[in-house]
Each structure stands twice: as structure tokens, then as C-alpha cells.
Scaffold this motif. Sequence first.
Motif, mmCIF file in Angstrom:
data_model
loop_
_atom_site.group_PDB
_atom_site.id
_atom_site.type_symbol
_atom_site.label_atom_id
_atom_site.label_comp_id
_atom_site.label_asym_id
_atom_site.label_seq_id
_atom_site.Cartn_x
_atom_site.Cartn_y
_atom_site.Cartn_z
ATOM 1 N N GLY A 23 11.433 -6.940 -0.499
ATOM 2 C CA GLY A 23 10.567 -7.494 0.533
ATOM 3 C C GLY A 23 9.892 -6.419 1.356
ATOM 4 O O GLY A 23 8.695 -6.518 1.676
ATOM 5 N N PHE A 24 10.637 -5.372 1.688
ATOM 6 C CA PHE A 24 10.076 -4.270 2.475
ATOM 7 C C PHE A 24 8.967 -3.553 1.696
ATOM 8 O O PHE A 24 7.898 -3.254 2.243
ATOM 9 N N LEU A 25 9.224 -3.269 0.412
ATOM 10 C CA LEU A 25 8.226 -2.577 -0.413
ATOM 11 C C LEU A 25 6.963 -3.415 -0.552
ATOM 12 O O LEU A 25 5.844 -2.883 -0.498
ATOM 13 N N LEU A 26 7.141 -4.727 -0.710
ATOM 14 C CA LEU A 26 5.985 -5.615 -0.842
ATOM 15 C C LEU A 26 5.189 -5.641 0.462
ATOM 16 O O LEU A 26 3.952 -5.596 0.451
ATOM 17 N N TRP A 27 5.910 -5.703 1.587
ATOM 18 C CA TRP A 27 5.237 -5.663 2.894
ATOM 19 C C TRP A 27 4.502 -4.342 3.083
ATOM 20 O O TRP A 27 3.362 -4.313 3.578
ATOM 21 N N TYR A 28 5.147 -3.251 2.675
ATOM 22 C CA TYR A 28 4.566 -1.922 2.851
ATOM 23 C C TYR A 28 3.242 -1.801 2.084
ATOM 24 O O TYR A 28 2.264 -1.249 2.604
ATOM 25 N N VAL A 29 3.206 -2.317 0.867
ATOM 26 C CA VAL A 29 1.994 -2.227 0.038
ATOM 27 C C VAL A 29 0.871 -3.078 0.626
ATOM 28 O O VAL A 29 -0.294 -2.659 0.664
ATOM 29 N N TYR A 30 1.205 -4.291 1.119
ATOM 30 C CA TYR A 30 0.170 -5.242 1.542
ATOM 31 C C TYR A 30 0.128 -5.447 3.053
ATOM 32 O O TYR A 30 -0.391 -6.457 3.529
ATOM 33 N N ARG A 31 0.640 -4.465 3.799
ATOM 34 C CA ARG A 31 0.686 -4.615 5.254
ATOM 35 C C ARG A 31 -0.699 -4.682 5.890
ATOM 36 O O ARG A 31 -0.856 -5.248 6.975
ATOM 37 N N ASP A 32 -1.710 -4.119 5.225
ATOM 38 C CA ASP A 32 -3.069 -4.134 5.778
ATOM 39 C C ASP A 32 -3.890 -5.341 5.313
ATOM 40 O O ASP A 32 -5.051 -5.469 5.672
ATOM 41 N N PHE A 33 -3.284 -6.203 4.494
ATOM 42 C CA PHE A 33 -3.981 -7.388 3.978
ATOM 43 C C PHE A 33 -3.622 -8.599 4.828
ATOM 44 O O PHE A 33 -2.471 -8.781 5.214
ATOM 45 N N SER A 34 -4.610 -9.439 5.057
ATOM 46 C CA SER A 34 -4.337 -10.743 5.673
ATOM 47 C C SER A 34 -4.260 -11.778 4.547
ATOM 48 O O SER A 34 -4.744 -11.548 3.444
ATOM 49 N N LEU A 35 -3.669 -12.930 4.833
ATOM 50 C CA LEU A 35 -3.558 -13.978 3.828
ATOM 51 C C LEU A 35 -4.938 -14.444 3.372
ATOM 52 O O LEU A 35 -5.180 -14.648 2.170
ATOM 53 N N ASP A 36 -5.849 -14.597 4.316
ATOM 54 C CA ASP A 36 -7.217 -15.012 3.978
ATOM 55 C C ASP A 36 -7.896 -13.981 3.083
ATOM 56 O O ASP A 36 -8.641 -14.337 2.158
ATOM 57 N N ASN A 37 -7.630 -12.722 3.356
ATOM 58 C CA ASN A 37 -8.200 -11.629 2.560
ATOM 59 C C ASN A 37 -7.731 -11.714 1.105
ATOM 60 O O ASN A 37 -8.524 -11.600 0.164
ATOM 61 N N LEU A 273 8.094 0.834 -16.074
ATOM 62 C CA LEU A 273 8.945 1.524 -15.106
ATOM 63 C C LEU A 273 9.200 0.649 -13.880
ATOM 64 O O LEU A 273 10.322 0.601 -13.351
ATOM 65 N N GLY A 274 8.152 -0.048 -13.440
ATOM 66 C CA GLY A 274 8.287 -0.915 -12.269
ATOM 67 C C GLY A 274 9.249 -2.059 -12.499
ATOM 68 O O GLY A 274 10.095 -2.366 -11.640
ATOM 69 N N MET A 275 9.172 -2.678 -13.685
ATOM 70 C CA MET A 275 10.038 -3.809 -13.984
ATOM 71 C C MET A 275 11.479 -3.375 -14.233
ATOM 72 O O MET A 275 12.391 -4.197 -14.217
ATOM 73 N N SER A 276 11.687 -2.076 -14.497
ATOM 74 C CA SER A 276 13.043 -1.561 -14.715
ATOM 75 C C SER A 276 13.767 -1.260 -13.413
ATOM 76 O O SER A 276 14.972 -0.986 -13.422
ATOM 77 N N ALA A 277 13.054 -1.292 -12.306
ATOM 78 C CA ALA A 277 13.664 -0.975 -11.009
ATOM 79 C C ALA A 277 14.744 -2.003 -10.650
ATOM 80 O O ALA A 277 14.617 -3.184 -10.982
ATOM 81 N N GLY A 281 12.962 -8.777 -10.131
ATOM 82 C CA GLY A 281 11.682 -8.862 -10.832
ATOM 83 C C GLY A 281 10.774 -7.659 -10.637
ATOM 84 O O GLY A 281 9.566 -7.771 -10.837
ATOM 85 N N GLY A 282 11.339 -6.509 -10.267
ATOM 86 C CA GLY A 282 10.504 -5.322 -10.054
ATOM 87 C C GLY A 282 9.576 -5.436 -8.859
ATOM 88 O O GLY A 282 8.619 -4.657 -8.728
ATOM 89 N N ILE A 283 9.847 -6.393 -7.970
ATOM 90 C CA ILE A 283 8.965 -6.649 -6.822
ATOM 91 C C ILE A 283 8.838 -5.390 -5.959
ATOM 92 O O ILE A 283 9.822 -4.742 -5.628
ATOM 93 N N GLY A 284 7.623 -5.074 -5.607
ATOM 94 C CA GLY A 284 7.363 -3.920 -4.757
ATOM 95 C C GLY A 284 7.156 -2.647 -5.549
ATOM 96 O O GLY A 284 6.107 -2.001 -5.445
ATOM 97 N N VAL A 285 8.129 -2.287 -6.380
ATOM 98 C CA VAL A 285 8.027 -1.064 -7.191
ATOM 99 C C VAL A 285 6.885 -1.194 -8.186
ATOM 100 O O VAL A 285 6.081 -0.274 -8.357
ATOM 101 N N PHE A 286 6.807 -2.358 -8.856
ATOM 102 C CA PHE A 286 5.716 -2.626 -9.794
ATOM 103 C C PHE A 286 4.369 -2.475 -9.095
ATOM 104 O O PHE A 286 3.457 -1.810 -9.602
ATOM 105 N N HIS A 287 4.245 -3.057 -7.935
ATOM 106 C CA HIS A 287 2.981 -3.051 -7.203
ATOM 107 C C HIS A 287 2.572 -1.634 -6.779
ATOM 108 O O HIS A 287 1.394 -1.283 -6.853
ATOM 109 N N ILE A 288 3.546 -0.847 -6.370
ATOM 110 C CA ILE A 288 3.253 0.530 -5.947
ATOM 111 C C ILE A 288 2.777 1.376 -7.125
ATOM 112 O O ILE A 288 1.751 2.064 -7.049
ATOM 113 N N LEU A 289 3.517 1.320 -8.239
ATOM 114 C CA LEU A 289 3.184 2.156 -9.399
ATOM 115 C C LEU A 289 1.851 1.766 -10.022
ATOM 116 O O LEU A 289 1.004 2.617 -10.316
#
Length: 343
Positions: A23-37, A273-277, A281-289
Motif C-alpha cells: 500500500g505504501f509503495l502504491l501510494w508513493y508512486v501515485y501520490r501526485d495523482f488525483s482520482l479524477d486524473n 521482477l516486479g511480480m516476484s517481489a 500480487g507484486g503491488i507497488g514494486v511492479f508499478h515502480i519498475l
Amino acid sequence: MTKGSRKVFFDIIKYAATLGIAGFLLWYVYRDFSLDNILSYFEDINYYWLGLSIAIALLSHYLRAYRWNILLEPLGYNNLKTSRTFIAVMVGYFANNLVPRLGEVTRCGILKKNDNVAMTSAFGSVVAERALDLVMLVILAAFTFILEFDKLHNFVFDKFRENFPDTGTFYSLAIAFSLIAVGLLAGILLLMKIYREKLHRNSIYLKIRQLVKELLEGFLSIRRVKSPILFWLSTLGIWALYYLMLIVVFYAFPPTVGLSFIAGLTLLIMSGLGMSAPVQGGIGVFHILVSSVLVLYGISVEDGKVFALIAHSTQFITIMVFGGISFVISVFMHKNQSNVVSK
């Protein structure tokens, strides 16, 4: 607190920790996005290509089930149907999306319940399968690195310098940990040799030894497959489908339509690599890589993050829907009584 309740407590803590990291990694990647965006990007998606990606993914999972049957055949399981093994594979993926690394045990448990396949043999074959997938990923990574040396060389070493500015300290720690690991292994082997006779009279040791033997038998089944051509063709087919599964998503998202097939190969490595984290479900790591490497191919940081979200969400939802359906089916499946081990 009883032993059972302690185990449940620590399982909950472990699950909460991995979910928190994801959850933290996902927030970190998309912290500048709004839901509408984010929703505005989804308005421009061509969902035909996402549907095709889902179909390809399901075909790859079915092919994985077929290959698993080939691995189990030399262990004496000759009556396994791919459709039933596919159910076990999908439930395993479903479980992995909930709790990291639970899927391997879960799919073996489903096959034990419905097709009377020994857990140790099944798990040993899954370990062999995972080891083979790792080898395939390394080979593809090496091949891709050669093809895209200029791009990936800078990407890898820039990331390395960001995380380990003092390379001397990094190498010193790596050598120290390696020496400690070798020392511990040597000590364990020496103690086993000294107390060999006593160990052979110990019932717990004998049970562990038998368990390891059965696991190794499942692992080494890869050397005794009865249809090696079909086994290797299915292995290549699985990875080819993984590649196509990503490539078609390029056409679903306008900014990535013009990406090359070699870019797809790079994305395949990063997604693997992301899905192996060790997170759900590789959430966050997949998105970063994935989003990071897309920048190398001229995709903006924002578009790269959106593509990663689309690609991951498509497969995550696929697993949750079809894996959930497979779980329900597995509960009501009749047990295959004809599947008797013949060695």
C-alpha cells in the motif's frame, strides 16, 4: 497464548506488514495523482486490447497447468486432466494475490484434495517449475541487456549508485554475509557427520529426511519428463504468451502505441521482477519498475505510471475474478478416485 494462537497472530502481522508495504509503495508512486486524473486516462483506453490481454493471460495459465501435468507424470500421476490442474493453478494465483507465497502451497493443496496428488511431490515439482522460470527470466534478461545495452546499462548503474553510493561498503557487506553463510553451512554439515548414527535413530530426523527426499523427487522430475519436447515447447509458449500479454496493452493506451517489440521485452523482464517481489500480487514494486523503465523509451513519467497501473490492474482483476471462480469450483469438484500413483 497457545502455540496455535501465536501462529495465527504472527501470520496476521506478516500479512498486515506485506500489505502495508504494498500500500505504501502504491501510494508513493501515485501520490501526485488525483482520482479524477486517473479516471480521465481510462476514458481513452481501447478495451478490446485489454480483453485480448486477459485472454492471452488465461491461455498462459492453462499452458502452465499442462506443463505441470508433464512434470507430475514421472512421479506416477498419469491421469491428471489439464482442466482440473488449471483450476488448482488459478486458485494458487488467487491466493498469492492475498498472501505472498501462499499460492504455491494452496495449488498443491487443491490438487491433493481433488486429484490425490501427494503434497510433497506436488510442491517439489512447483519448486522445479519456479527454478526453471527463474532461469528463463535470467536468460531473457541477459539477452535483453545485450540488445538494449546502452539504455539498460545506464538505468541499472544509475539505480545502483542511488542506493549504494559507497560501493566499497556494499561489497564488504556482501563478502561478509557470504562467508557467514558458508561457515554456517559447513558447521551444520560437520555436526550432521559427527552425530550421524544418533540422527539415524531419531524419528523426527527420519521424517524430515523422508520429506526432503520426496521434495527432491518432485524437484528432479524435470529431468525425467516423458515428453521433453512438449515440456520445453510449453515452457517457451508460456513466456511467449507473457510477452504478448504485455505487448497488446501497448495498443490499449495511446501514449504507448508506438513502442517497439524490444521495449516489450524490457517490460517483460521488469514485470517479471516486479511480480516476484514478496508483496501481494507484486503491488507497488511492479508499478515502480515498469514505470521507471518506460522513461528510457520516451514515455513520460506520468504516462509510464498510468501504463503500469493499467497493465497490473488488468491482470490483478483477471486473477481475482477467474481465481475466485476457480476456488468456488474447486470446493464442489468431485474427487478423482481413479488417479492412483503407478511407479
